[in-house]
Design an enzyme around this catalytic site. Structure first.
Site, short mmCIF file in Angstrom:
data_model
loop_
_atom_site.label_atom_id
_atom_site.label_comp_id
_atom_site.label_asym_id
_atom_site.label_seq_id
_atom_site.Cartn_x
_atom_site.Cartn_y
_atom_site.Cartn_z
N ASP A 1 3.45 1.17 3.31
CA ASP A 1 2.81 1.01 4.61
C ASP A 1 3.14 -0.38 5.14
O ASP A 1 2.55 -1.38 4.72
CB ASP A 1 1.30 1.20 4.46
CG ASP A 1 0.58 1.24 5.79
OD1 ASP A 1 1.17 0.80 6.80
OD2 ASP A 1 -0.57 1.72 5.84
N ASP B 1 0.70 5.23 0.06
CA ASP B 1 -0.27 6.26 0.40
C ASP B 1 0.47 7.52 0.81
O ASP B 1 1.53 7.45 1.44
CB ASP B 1 -1.17 5.77 1.54
CG ASP B 1 -2.38 6.66 1.74
OD1 ASP B 1 -2.21 7.77 2.28
OD2 ASP B 1 -3.49 6.25 1.36
N ASP C 1 0.86 -1.19 0.00
CA ASP C 1 0.00 0.00 0.00
C ASP C 1 0.89 1.23 0.00
O ASP C 1 1.69 1.43 0.92
CB ASP C 1 -0.90 -0.02 1.24
CG ASP C 1 -1.78 1.22 1.34
OD1 ASP C 1 -2.05 1.85 0.30
OD2 ASP C 1 -2.20 1.56 2.47
#
Length: 330
Positions: free
Chosen positions: A228, A16, A14
């Site tokens: 992440d 972000d 992930d």
């Protein structure tokens, strides 16, 4: 339930904006920065780990980043600790630069560890870059050559290589030889293509490792991928389904071919609602770029395109329709 067993999980990454240092507040700029991080991670996945395009599924999250799903059978049964090691690798955490530089004995023009060199028993030794053609070694080669080239192009010699000059074993002779490498026809090319760091400089292995350690923050910012970690390490994590809508933006969670990544514009390509005018009540002024338009919303009742209304409502800065005790726009 007690009879159920865990069978495996895709390896998920992930990316972000929440996890990027100094991420811009502007949504468009934020997404552009995350795209750069995503492309860096893609290089790790396909080059360093050797996953094929068929094993790498790329998805725009619908919000502020991207997801990678690795579907290779080789990763499905990896535990949390192994997945954390992968995160450590792509981020460059605890990277030990000294192990990338090695002294080898000369043999002909370049060393291979022979015991004699042109009849001499005391074989000259020179520095080489380990793994120069792949992985972190390749990234170190790129960083070193860019540094040597940019420093050698400065107008005054006294301003060149300030980081190296802080090392007590670096003097004008070393600086002169680095400039010669930058100006030679094959010097920088040999570093990239052969791992040659044979500058005939005593202690260059130590000097090179020192420079990389001193430059670690800048180097990792340029080449490391910020992901992440809890998402990747979690073997029971639920991730957004491609084809759904993100509840915080109303945009499409969109699956992408790897070849589409560089040209993909989420603020246009992931917007699924139309242009129909919709009345909203905005709680505060707000601005956003969507579908190639700069939209500036004032507090109060107004009409906006449907796609903007959905985005603003999902962001919590507007309500659908008319709300009492709100001023009409002037």
């Amino acid at each position: 339930m007690n009879e159920k067993n865990w069978l495996g999980a895709e390896l998920i990454f992930d990316l972000d904006a929440d996890h990027l240092p100094n991420a811009p507040r502007n949504y468009a700029d934020m997404l552009e920065l995350v795209k750069k991080e995503t492309l860096k991670l893609l290089d790790f996945l396909t080059d360093d780990f050797g996953f094929s395009e068929q094993e790498v599924q790329l998805v725009f999250s619908g919000g502020r980043g991207y997801h990678f799903h690795i579907t290779s059978p080789k990763v499905l049964t990896l535990g949390s600790s192994e997945r954390r090691e992968i995160v450590n690798y792509v981020s460059g955490r605890d990277l030990e630069f000294k192990y990338f530089f090695r002294e080898v004995a000369m043999d002909g023009d370049f060393g291979t560890g022979s015991k004699t060199f042109k009849g001499m028993k005391n074989v000259p030794r020179k520095c080489t870059l380990v793994g120069y053609d792949s992985g972190w070694g390749k990234r170190i080669a790129l960083y070193l050559t860019d540094y040597i080239k940019s420093e050698s192009e400065k107008k005054y010699k006294k301003d060149m290589f300030p980081e190296l000059r802080r090392h007590d074993k670096v003097g004008n002779t070393t600086i002169k030889k680095l400039i010669n490498i930058a100006n030679s026809e094959t010097g920088l090319k040999d570093i990239l293509e052969k791992g040659r760091l044979d500058f005939d400089v005593r202690n260059f292995k130590e000097i090179a490792a020192y420079f990389m350690q001193e430059s670690a923050e800048d180097f990792l910012h340029r080449f490391g991928a910020s992901v992440d970690e809890p998402v990747t390490a979690d073997i029971k994590r639920l991730i957004r389904v491609p084809g759904s809508l993100h509840g915080g933006s109303g945009m499409l969670v969109k699956k992408l071919a790897l070849s589409e990544m560089e040209e993909f514009d989420p603020l246009n390509d992931a917007v699924v609602f139309g242009e129909r005018p919709v009345k909203i009540t905005a709680s505060k002024p707000f601005s956003v770029q969507l579908k190639g338009k700069d939209l500036r919303i004032e507090e109060g009742i107004q009409e906006v395109p449907e796609y903007a209304a959905v985005y603003l409502i999902c962001r919590g800065v507007a309500e659908y329709g008319y709300r009492r005790n709100q001023p009409d726009p002037v």
